[in-house]
Write an enzyme that holds these catalytic residues in place. Structure first.
Site, PDB file in Angstrom:
ATOM      1  CB  ALA A 102      -0.909   0.002   1.224  1.00 52.58           C
ATOM      2  CB  CYS A 103       1.951   3.748  -1.968  1.00 50.45           C
ATOM      3  SG  CYS A 103       0.998   4.071  -3.457  1.00 50.45           S
ATOM      4  N   GLY A 104       0.523   5.868  -0.482  1.00 51.72           N
ATOM      5  CA  GLY A 104      -0.368   6.992  -0.255  1.00 51.72           C
ATOM      6  C   GLY A 104      -1.488   7.111  -1.261  1.00 51.72           C
ATOM      7  CB  VAL A 121      -2.763   3.963   2.963  1.00 54.21           C
ATOM      8  CG1 VAL A 121      -3.175   3.877   4.417  1.00 54.21           C
ATOM      9  CG2 VAL A 121      -1.286   3.625   2.829  1.00 54.21           C
TER      10      VAL A 121
END
Length: 96
Positions: A7-9, A41
Site C-alpha cells: 500500500a502507498c499513499g 492506504v
C-alpha cells in the site's frame, strides 16, 4: 499461499514498484506460493484483513493498525531492496 498487500499513499506508481520488489524478495527468500496485490492506504483499510502481510511506508503503516490479523511492515525506504528482503525474511519464516 502467502498473501501480501503493498500500500502507498495514492495507490498508483509506488505501490506497483513495491509490489514488484516484494515479489523479487519473496522469490529470493525461497517462497514459491505467493500473491502480491497493491492499492492505496485508503483502500488497504478495508482490504488488509484478507492478507498475511501488509507493507507500506513507515509513516503510513499506523493507519492500518487493528485492520488485519496479519503482520504490518513499515518501510523506511520503499525503494530499498535490502530492507524489503530483510523485513520479509523474518516474517516469512514465521508464516511458512
Amino acid at each position: 499461499m502467502l498473501k501480501v498487500l503493498a500500500a502507498c499513499g495514492n495507490g498508483m506508481g509506488s505501490s506497483m514498484v513495491i509490489k514488484m520488489k516484494i515479489e523479487k524478495a519473496l522469490r529470493e527468500i525461497g517462497v514459491a506460493d505467493f500473491k502480491v496485490d497493491y492499492c492505496s492506504v485508503g483502500e488497504a483499510k478495508s482490504q488488509a484483513g484478507g492478507y498475511d502481510i501488509v507493507v507500506a511506508s513507515k509513516h503510513l503503516i499506523h493507519e492500518l493498525d487493528g485492520r488485519t490479523q496479519g503482520s504490518l511492515v513499515g518501510l523506511d525506504n520503499l525503494m530499498d531492496d535490502t530492507e524489503i528482503k530483510e523485513k520479509l525474511s523474518g516474517l516469512v519464516s514465521e508464516e511458512v
